[in-house]
Scaffold this motif. Structure first.
Motif, mmCIF file in Angstrom:
data_model
loop_
_atom_site.group_PDB
_atom_site.id
_atom_site.type_symbol
_atom_site.label_atom_id
_atom_site.label_comp_id
_atom_site.label_asym_id
_atom_site.label_seq_id
_atom_site.Cartn_x
_atom_site.Cartn_y
_atom_site.Cartn_z
ATOM 1 N N ASN A 231 -49.195 22.274 -12.047
ATOM 2 C CA ASN A 231 -50.373 21.445 -11.807
ATOM 3 C C ASN A 231 -51.555 21.960 -12.628
ATOM 4 O OD1 ASN A 231 -51.983 19.449 -10.220
ATOM 5 N ND2 ASN A 231 -53.006 21.303 -9.519
ATOM 6 N N ARG A 232 -52.233 21.039 -13.304
ATOM 7 C CA ARG A 232 -53.343 21.432 -14.185
ATOM 8 C C ARG A 232 -54.670 20.962 -13.614
ATOM 9 N NH1 ARG A 232 -51.328 21.805 -20.358
ATOM 10 N NH2 ARG A 232 -49.161 22.375 -19.939
ATOM 11 N N VAL A 233 -55.651 21.829 -13.703
ATOM 12 C CA VAL A 233 -56.960 21.576 -13.115
ATOM 13 C C VAL A 233 -57.927 21.132 -14.208
ATOM 14 C CG1 VAL A 233 -58.904 22.584 -11.896
ATOM 15 C CG2 VAL A 233 -56.567 23.277 -11.312
ATOM 16 N N ALA A 234 -58.545 19.968 -14.030
ATOM 17 C CA ALA A 234 -59.584 19.499 -14.953
ATOM 18 C C ALA A 234 -60.786 19.041 -14.136
ATOM 19 C CB ALA A 234 -59.066 18.357 -15.812
ATOM 20 N N LEU A 235 -61.982 19.423 -14.551
ATOM 21 C CA LEU A 235 -63.181 19.076 -13.800
ATOM 22 C C LEU A 235 -63.635 17.644 -14.044
ATOM 23 C CD1 LEU A 235 -65.239 22.367 -14.149
ATOM 24 C CD2 LEU A 235 -63.832 21.619 -12.231
ATOM 25 N N SER A 236 -63.129 17.004 -15.082
ATOM 26 C CA SER A 236 -63.491 15.627 -15.359
ATOM 27 C C SER A 236 -62.367 14.970 -16.158
ATOM 28 C CB SER A 236 -64.796 15.559 -16.164
ATOM 29 O OG SER A 236 -64.587 15.999 -17.499
ATOM 30 N N GLU A 237 -62.429 13.642 -16.234
ATOM 31 C CA GLU A 237 -61.395 12.901 -16.961
ATOM 32 C C GLU A 237 -61.434 13.193 -18.455
ATOM 33 O OE1 GLU A 237 -61.756 8.808 -16.077
ATOM 34 O OE2 GLU A 237 -61.231 9.013 -13.946
ATOM 35 N N ASP A 238 -62.572 13.634 -18.943
ATOM 36 C CA ASP A 238 -62.720 13.891 -20.371
ATOM 37 C C ASP A 238 -62.289 15.300 -20.774
ATOM 38 O OD1 ASP A 238 -63.785 11.353 -20.682
ATOM 39 O OD2 ASP A 238 -65.818 12.051 -20.247
ATOM 40 N N GLU A 239 -62.037 16.136 -19.796
ATOM 41 C CA GLU A 239 -61.691 17.526 -20.084
ATOM 42 C C GLU A 239 -60.178 17.685 -20.188
ATOM 43 O OE1 GLU A 239 -62.073 21.967 -18.010
ATOM 44 O OE2 GLU A 239 -63.135 20.244 -17.191
ATOM 45 N N ARG A 240 -59.733 18.441 -21.148
ATOM 46 C CA ARG A 240 -58.309 18.718 -21.287
ATOM 47 C C ARG A 240 -57.934 19.880 -20.373
ATOM 48 N NH1 ARG A 240 -54.736 22.041 -23.871
ATOM 49 N NH2 ARG A 240 -52.760 21.091 -24.499
ATOM 50 N N ALA A 241 -57.029 19.627 -19.454
ATOM 51 C CA ALA A 241 -56.622 20.665 -18.511
ATOM 52 C C ALA A 241 -55.674 21.655 -19.176
ATOM 53 C CB ALA A 241 -55.941 20.025 -17.302
ATOM 54 N N GLU A 242 -55.881 22.917 -18.931
ATOM 55 C CA GLU A 242 -55.035 23.968 -19.491
ATOM 56 C C GLU A 242 -54.036 24.446 -18.449
ATOM 57 O OE1 GLU A 242 -55.054 24.902 -22.584
ATOM 58 O OE2 GLU A 242 -56.788 23.702 -23.177
ATOM 59 N N TYR A 243 -52.876 24.866 -18.913
ATOM 60 C CA TYR A 243 -51.868 25.434 -18.013
ATOM 61 C C TYR A 243 -52.314 26.820 -17.573
ATOM 62 C CZ TYR A 243 -47.541 27.511 -16.327
ATOM 63 O OH TYR A 243 -46.599 28.137 -15.551
ATOM 64 N N THR A 244 -52.218 27.092 -16.272
ATOM 65 C CA THR A 244 -52.531 28.442 -15.777
ATOM 66 C C THR A 244 -51.303 29.117 -15.170
ATOM 67 O OG1 THR A 244 -53.171 27.722 -13.540
ATOM 68 C CG2 THR A 244 -54.889 27.717 -15.250
ATOM 69 N N GLY A 245 -50.446 28.349 -14.487
ATOM 70 C CA GLY A 245 -49.253 28.914 -13.861
ATOM 71 C C GLY A 245 -49.520 29.769 -12.656
ATOM 72 N N LEU A 246 -50.741 29.714 -12.124
ATOM 73 C CA LEU A 246 -51.084 30.581 -10.997
ATOM 74 C C LEU A 246 -50.300 30.205 -9.742
ATOM 75 C CD1 LEU A 246 -54.975 30.738 -11.372
ATOM 76 C CD2 LEU A 246 -53.301 32.459 -12.087
#
Length: 327
Positions: A231-246
């Motif tokens: 699951n990737r976390v993005a603060l807005s629709e325009d932001e590209r979410a990065e993989y964290t793997g936490l």
């Protein structure tokens, strides 16, 4: 891996308090599967998702991991003082990042979470470890309504706070920030506390290749776990979410059965309740008396075992091994 019998002296009796989003789901799975933990029950609180969604998510996750009958109860739908705040940008509208788990026939208990917690704690023949993976509203109400439960609590393990930076604000971590008064009440309750905060939370991860292999593999549980970890976390629709793997909250539960993977210090801690710093866990790491102490300005602090270092690879491996998902 066989589950321990109820009352097995080798297992740690635990109760989880959750706001089942993505990483709470991983924590529940670990608690169900690890033979060193005896999961007595689960209480739910609003946080990552609204309360009704949290309860439904929790029941579906128990199905996904093949859990035995575990009592689940709904608790509070909002913080003690403030309106609830949504976390859709982190966990999705459904709290599980859009991962569709089948409907469940499990039903929550017909009593409120505080009543379930009281019963499970007082009826158990050994002190119970209460694991808070969410805003601590349920726990605060429990300890204020039934202070006698403190006598049969081994300790409170909480995922929350930080001795460094925050995530909800520059200085405050989400679970504590969501209900600072509740966290302050719990810290002041006299029950021994262990803080698994962002200092270690942000370090325990599964690599991307492993997560993808799980998500697209043949194991049913592995597919769910891989999708949750991915699951990737993005603060807005325009932001590209990065993989964290936490693995997030699951790390706090892992640390109960492998405490040697964690470096801790007992430090004075308090929760800030005002101004921009509201929700910050102030951790005093000084080895000397400062001016605040010399001049009687320090106020009251609680001694807390604080996780400050972690063997991240070891804890992530424990998580996968326990779920039978290691390569």
């Amino acid at each position: 891996m066989p589950r321990p019998r109820y009352g097995d002296p080798m297992s740690v009796p635990v109760i989880l308090d959750v706001d089942t989003g993505v990483d709470d789901a991983l924590a529940i799975m670990f608690a169900v599967r690890h033979p060193g933990l005896d999961l007595l029950g689960i209480s739910c609180v609003a946080g990552n998702a609204p309360l009704a969604q949290v309860v439904d998510n929790t029941l579906r996750v128990l199905d996904a991991v093949g859990a035995p009958d575990v009592p689940v109860a709904a608790g509070t739908a909002r913080p003690l003082l403030e309106a609830p705040r949504e976390a859709r940008h982190v966990h999705g509208a459904d709290g599980l990042g859009g991962i569709a788990l089948p409907p469940t026939t499990r039903q929550p208990e017909p009593v409120a979470a505080v009543e379930l917690l009281r019963r499970l704690i007082l009826e158990h023949d050994r002190p119970v470890t209460l694991v808070a993976l969410a805003p601590q509203t349920n726990l605060a109400l429990l300890l204020r309504t039934y202070p006698e439960v403190a006598g049969n609590l081994e300790r409170i393990v909480f995922m929350g706070g930080s001795a460094s930076v925050g995530n909800a604000t520059a200085v405050a971590e989400f679970n504590v920030w969501h209900d600072p008064e509740a966290a302050a009440i719990v810290l002041d309750s006299g029950v021994p506390a262990y803080m698994y905060g962002l200092d270690v939370f942000n370090r325990v991860a599964v690599d991307h290749e492993t997560a993808v292999a799980l998500e697209h593999g043949d194991d049913r549980l592995g597919r769910v776990v891989g999708a949750l970890i991915g699951n990737r976390v993005a603060l807005s629709e325009d932001e590209r979410a990065e993989y964290t793997g936490l693995i997030g909250d699951a790390g706090a539960v892992c640390s109960i059965v492998d405490p040697l993977a964690i470096g801790t210090e007992v430090r004075p801690v308090r929760v800030e309740l005002a101004g921009y710093g509201r929700g910050q866990t102030l951790v005093d790491r000084r080895d000397f008396a400062g001016e605040d102490m010399v001049h009687g300005l320090a106020g009251e602090w609680t001694q807390v075992e604080v996780a400050l270092d972690v063997d991240a690879e070891r804890l992530a491996r424990l998580f996968l091994d326990t779920l039978g998902l290691s390569a």
